[in-house]
Design a protein around this motif. Structure first.
Motif, PDB file in Angstrom:
ATOM      1  N   GLU A 105      44.486  39.866  27.674  1.00  0.00           N
ATOM      2  CA  GLU A 105      44.743  38.835  28.683  1.00  0.00           C
ATOM      3  C   GLU A 105      46.237  38.528  28.817  1.00  0.00           C
ATOM      4  OE1 GLU A 105      43.223  34.248  29.595  1.00  0.00           O
ATOM      5  OE2 GLU A 105      42.759  35.223  27.694  1.00  0.00           O
TER       6      GLU A 105
ATOM      7  N   ASN B 258      49.731  46.271  37.624  1.00  0.00           N
ATOM      8  CA  ASN B 258      49.520  46.288  39.069  1.00  0.00           C
ATOM      9  C   ASN B 258      49.035  47.668  39.515  1.00  0.00           C
ATOM     10  OD1 ASN B 258      50.683  43.567  39.873  1.00  0.00           O
ATOM     11  ND2 ASN B 258      52.445  44.456  38.825  1.00  0.00           N
ATOM     12  N   LYS B 259      48.312  47.668  40.605  1.00  0.00           N
ATOM     13  CA  LYS B 259      47.803  48.923  41.164  1.00  0.00           C
ATOM     14  C   LYS B 259      48.965  49.858  41.488  1.00  0.00           C
ATOM     15  CE  LYS B 259      44.888  50.783  44.846  1.00  0.00           C
ATOM     16  NZ  LYS B 259      44.025  50.467  46.022  1.00  0.00           N
TER      17      LYS B 259
ATOM     18  N   GLY C  72      40.622  44.776  36.701  1.00  0.00           N
ATOM     19  CA  GLY C  72      39.487  43.872  36.636  1.00  0.00           C
ATOM     20  C   GLY C  72      39.873  42.439  36.983  1.00  0.00           C
ATOM     21  N   THR C  73      38.897  41.679  37.464  1.00  0.00           N
ATOM     22  CA  THR C  73      39.151  40.300  37.899  1.00  0.00           C
ATOM     23  C   THR C  73      38.501  39.274  36.980  1.00  0.00           C
ATOM     24  OG1 THR C  73      37.242  40.457  39.398  1.00  0.00           O
ATOM     25  CG2 THR C  73      39.416  40.952  40.317  1.00  0.00           C
ATOM     26  N   THR C  74      37.864  39.715  35.900  1.00  0.00           N
ATOM     27  CA  THR C  74      37.255  38.783  34.953  1.00  0.00           C
ATOM     28  C   THR C  74      37.687  39.136  33.531  1.00  0.00           C
ATOM     29  OG1 THR C  74      35.256  40.165  34.784  1.00  0.00           O
ATOM     30  CG2 THR C  74      35.235  38.368  36.406  1.00  0.00           C
TER      31      THR C  74
ATOM     32  N   ILE D  74      40.611  42.598  29.699  1.00  0.00           N
ATOM     33  CA  ILE D  74      40.273  42.910  31.090  1.00  0.00           C
ATOM     34  C   ILE D  74      40.243  44.426  31.222  1.00  0.00           C
ATOM     35  CG2 ILE D  74      41.028  42.737  33.492  1.00  0.00           C
ATOM     36  CD1 ILE D  74      42.373  40.263  31.003  1.00  0.00           C
TER      37      ILE D  74
END
Length: 383
Positions: free
Chosen positions: A234, A241-242, A266-268, A276
């Motif tokens: 975290e 970043n992509k 991931g977003t969670t 993540i």
């Protein structure tokens, strides 16, 4: 007598001073000898030594992480049956390649027969109820029969129709053709077919074994597209970043470094371990031979800097410090080197940043083979 004693004393003092100067001169020679290392041209070539110079190199700053080689969910299929049964045919082994729609396994169960019999009974009953419903509808419209009889006929027909459609769907899920059943062709065997093209990675059954509806019979994976599934803590995720470059290794299988790039973040956050998932696309995937589930060690590159550096082979750890050797003098027959202490900064697989580059500017460095020259205890020596 007194004068003779003075003369002897003076001669003794002079002799001692001469001896001290001689020792001092010898020590200076020793220091000079230890400060320089000489090798012949033949030794230079036989030891495969090489020369170079300090030069800028790119060092990556990034996030150290780990993960596995995986495939997208739609490239993985778990094979199971909607109804339990006994395995009668298992023609495939782990590693076998299968086509979409290819037979994987056959099961047998008396319940398959009972299901078809029930379907056939409902199909025959439905014909009668449909006919009765149509008749009652006509009579009701002509006010010959009561509404009660018409509604009962309608209810019986629709209830039977619903059961018929449900059984028909169940037969199709078991790969049993309802049309053939209605023609009286009843089978006790159910065949399972591959929903995707790929390779068999797991087989959990053998002939004669009973499998329940929840049991995994086998697994098929399509490795046409593989990717990285990385676990990022975290505290580091805001720096990911992509599109960022990823370098990774398969430590158990190869020392080679491979490349990928961040495709999805991931977003969670996993509440247990605070990580993540980061999905990475492997570059030059067709040139690799990875296996799903392989463990990887990776670095997500968040920044790159250019720093003055030398090859790692040029830096020699000696007496708890780092040194390099530079060419002090070169003749037709010999190389004479002198060591310089260096401070090392950033490092990668091939190069190390030199934090005191001004001490080496303009100097020709021994970039390979220097370790052997300082390896012996006692410092520099002549070869």
């Amino acid at each position: 007598m007194k004068y003779i004693y003075i003369i002897i004393t003076l001669l003794t003092v002079i002799a001692c001073k001469n001896e001290e100067q001689a020792h001092s001169h010898e020590n200076e020679n020793d220091v000079h000898k230890d400060a320089h290392i000489t090798v012949t041209q033949d030794q230079f070539q036989s030891e495969e030594m090489a020369l170079g110079a300090i030069e800028p190199q790119t060092f990556n700053k990034g996030i150290i992480t780990s993960g596995i080689i995986d495939v997208p969910p739609h490239n993985k299929a778990t094979i199971s049956s909607f109804m339990g049964g006994y395995i009668t045919k298992t023609p495939l082994l782990i590693g076998d390649q299968v086509k979409k729609g290819q037979l994987l396994v056959s099961l047998e169960n008396p319940e398959f027969v009972e299901l078809q019999q029930h379907y056939l009974e409902i199909a025959e009953q439905l014909k009668y109820l449909k006919s009765e419903f149509d008749r009652q509808q006509i009579l009701f419209e002509e006010q010959i029969t009561s509404q009660k009889k018409f509604l009962k006929a309608e209810s019986d027909y629709k209830r039977s129709l619903a059961e018929y459609n449900g059984l028909r769907k169940k037969l199709k899920m078991l790969n049993i053709n309802p049309v053939l059943v209605e023609k009286g062709q009843i089978t006790s065997t159910v065949n399972l077919y591959s929903p995707i093209e790929g390779h068999v990675t797991k087989v959990n059954v053998s002939n004669g074994i009973y499998v329940a509806p929840s049991d995994m019979i086998m697994e098929i994976i399509d490795t046409e597209h593989i990717h990285l599934e990385l676990a990022v803590f975290e505290k580091d995720i805001l720096n990911v970043n992509k599109g960022q470059k990823i370098t990774f290794k398969i430590p158990e299988a190869s020392s080679k470094t491979f490349e990928a790039e961040v495709h999805l973040v991931g977003t969670t956050v996993d509440p247990k371990n605070r990580i993540i998932t980061v999905h990475g696309h492997i570059l030059n995937e067709e040139e690799t031979n990875f296996i799903v589930g392989m463990f990887v060690e990776a670095q997500i590159i968040s920044d790159s800097v250019n720093k003055p550096a030398l090859p790692n082979e040029a830096i020699i750890e000696y007496e708890n410090a780092n040194y390099v050797l530079y060419v002090k003098e070169k003749t037709n027959t010999n190389y004479t080197f002198e060591k310089v202490k260096v401070t090392v900064g950033l490092q990668n697989e091939s190069y190390s940043e030199i934090l005191n580059p001004s001490d080496l500017n303009g100097k020709t460095i021994l970039s390979k083979g220097g370790y052997m020259l300082l390896a012996d205890e006692g410092g520099g020596h002549s070869h």
